[in-house]
Write a protein that holds these residues in place. Sequence first.
Motif, PDB file in Angstrom:
ATOM      1  N   VAL A   9       0.838  -1.194   0.000  1.00 22.11           N
ATOM      2  CA  VAL A   9       0.000   0.000   0.000  1.00 22.11           C
ATOM      3  C   VAL A   9       0.875   1.248   0.000  1.00 22.11           C
ATOM      4  O   VAL A   9       0.633   2.206  -0.745  1.00 22.11           O
ATOM      5  N   CYS A  45      -4.390   2.942 -14.007  1.00 21.24           N
ATOM      6  CA  CYS A  45      -4.448   2.468 -12.620  1.00 21.24           C
ATOM      7  C   CYS A  45      -5.239   1.170 -12.519  1.00 21.24           C
ATOM      8  O   CYS A  45      -4.806   0.203 -11.871  1.00 21.24           O
ATOM      9  N   LEU A  46      -6.398   1.136 -13.154  1.00 18.75           N
ATOM     10  CA  LEU A  46      -7.244  -0.056 -13.071  1.00 18.75           C
ATOM     11  C   LEU A  46      -6.585  -1.245 -13.766  1.00 18.75           C
ATOM     12  O   LEU A  46      -6.653  -2.382 -13.273  1.00 18.75           O
ATOM     13  N   SER A 289      -2.269  -6.900  -2.835  1.00 14.07           N
ATOM     14  CA  SER A 289      -2.884  -5.801  -2.083  1.00 14.07           C
ATOM     15  C   SER A 289      -2.561  -4.453  -2.712  1.00 14.07           C
ATOM     16  O   SER A 289      -3.369  -3.516  -2.668  1.00 14.07           O
ATOM     17  N   ALA A 292      -5.101  -3.689  -5.319  1.00 11.71           N
ATOM     18  CA  ALA A 292      -6.334  -3.142  -4.741  1.00 11.71           C
ATOM     19  C   ALA A 292      -6.164  -1.656  -4.419  1.00 11.71           C
ATOM     20  O   ALA A 292      -7.090  -0.853  -4.610  1.00 11.71           O
ATOM     21  N   ALA A 293      -4.980  -1.276  -3.940  1.00 11.81           N
ATOM     22  CA  ALA A 293      -4.733   0.135  -3.612  1.00 11.81           C
ATOM     23  C   ALA A 293      -4.799   1.006  -4.867  1.00 11.81           C
ATOM     24  O   ALA A 293      -5.296   2.147  -4.821  1.00 11.81           O
ATOM     25  N   TYR A 294      -4.341   0.477  -6.006  1.00 10.82           N
ATOM     26  CA  TYR A 294      -4.359   1.269  -7.235  1.00 10.82           C
ATOM     27  C   TYR A 294      -5.774   1.489  -7.765  1.00 10.82           C
ATOM     28  O   TYR A 294      -6.036   2.461  -8.486  1.00 10.82           O
ATOM     29  N   ILE A 295      -6.694   0.604  -7.413  1.00  9.24           N
ATOM     30  CA  ILE A 295      -8.085   0.849  -7.792  1.00  9.24           C
ATOM     31  C   ILE A 295      -8.585   2.115  -7.108  1.00  9.24           C
ATOM     32  O   ILE A 295      -9.222   2.981  -7.735  1.00  9.24           O
ATOM     33  N   LEU A 296      -8.260   2.256  -5.838  1.00 10.18           N
ATOM     34  CA  LEU A 296      -8.666   3.455  -5.098  1.00 10.18           C
ATOM     35  C   LEU A 296      -7.942   4.691  -5.617  1.00 10.18           C
ATOM     36  O   LEU A 296      -8.539   5.763  -5.750  1.00 10.18           O
ATOM     37  N   LEU A 297      -6.651   4.550  -5.935  1.00  6.25           N
ATOM     38  CA  LEU A 297      -5.897   5.693  -6.451  1.00  6.25           C
ATOM     39  C   LEU A 297      -6.440   6.155  -7.796  1.00  6.25           C
ATOM     40  O   LEU A 297      -6.456   7.350  -8.102  1.00  6.25           O
ATOM     41  N   LEU A 299      -9.413   6.316  -8.688  1.00  4.72           N
ATOM     42  CA  LEU A 299     -10.605   7.139  -8.505  1.00  4.72           C
ATOM     43  C   LEU A 299     -10.257   8.620  -8.343  1.00  4.72           C
ATOM     44  O   LEU A 299     -11.118   9.479  -8.506  1.00  4.72           O
ATOM     45  N   GLY A 300      -8.992   8.907  -8.028  1.00  2.38           N
ATOM     46  CA  GLY A 300      -8.546  10.292  -7.888  1.00  2.38           C
ATOM     47  C   GLY A 300      -7.915  10.852  -9.142  1.00  2.38           C
ATOM     48  O   GLY A 300      -7.275  11.914  -9.096  1.00  2.38           O
TER      49      GLY A 300
END
Length: 386
Positions: A9, A45-46, A289, A292-297, A299-300
């Motif tokens: 992360v 990112c995705l 993991s 998964a963090a890059y999915i959230l990133l 979104l920005g």
Amino acid sequence: MLQPIVARVIGALTGFASSFAIVIAGLRASGASEQQAASGLLILCLAQAILAMVFSWRYRMPLSFSWSTPGAAMLIASEGVTGDFSAAVGAFIVCGVLLALTGLWPALGRAMTAIPTPLASAMLAGILFPMCLAPITAAVDLPMFALPVVLVWLVLYRLAPRWAVPAAMVVTVIVVGIAAGDQWADGASLLPQFSLVLPTLDPAVIVSLGVPLYIVTMAGQNVPGFAVLTTFGYPAPPVAPILIGSGLISAAGAFVGGHVNNLAALSAAIMAGPDAHPDRDKRWVATFSGGAAYILLGLGAGAATAVVAAAPPVLITAAAGLALFGAFIAALVSAFGETQHRLAAAVTFLVVVSGVVIVGIGSAFWGLIAGGVVMAWLMGRRPSIA
């Protein structure tokens, strides 16, 4: 199991902070609008999240993926080759297809690796050179903005090298925020969204962008990425599935603005080493993991693109140049390490730096051609003309 999750992360956050501005600037230099650049960053990112999670789980190896940072730098250096983003997207698709073909057709992989290392490294160094000059230019033109960024980078490069580039990017964002005030997000869409781009296949742009992007991605990202895994004692990684998977997802992602995804090189060293976990067999959890963090990133992506759009272009290029110093030094060392090939490497480097465009084809391609001719001549072989 908490250690590898926390490690990745943190690695995802630092990796994103270190190079997102380079990606956005590269897409904008290729003709993308602000919305298209945000879409490109989102899909990149995705895509790397999907690749990391699927391959790490399937092979139980720490297989990290990333966007091609040297490739994005090449797009910045090639600004002016095309102002039509649809033509650039066509070149991105060709690059993805070439990556997939390299996995399907070993002969293409052998042809790519047959490009002499001094020439490939000199081409990369020539691509990065203008960006590495940018911190100097920015410090002279915008000292109030650029000097704090450079000073933070230099101090941390001495005290905590791993955090030097992310901290410089954070300071850049702060400086941009101060300069732009509360107007930095005006007119920008901060919500994640895709922007479809219908490609145009322009032969000149494919040769100028698509082929060099493929070479830089293979030589600067995939090949070192495979080598890192071997260095840490892992069995031979699944080369063909990785190249096919990353190539196909890159070609698909190009339709919404992404340039190319590949096996990570720098972050792979962190995830494959003991810092991720003492037990080598559990390090794959770190890359899973991190995906998964890059999915959230991702979104920005809209907010990140708005920050870059609000900044003076030279300041973003300067911050990107600081992030690429390590790659530039490594490319120079590799290019000029072999005495007998230094002239050919120098010719390649200078032609690429010149930025010449001949018959619509950019300098990265002509640098390889010129260096190859010089190398063949000096080695006593008559250069063949295709």
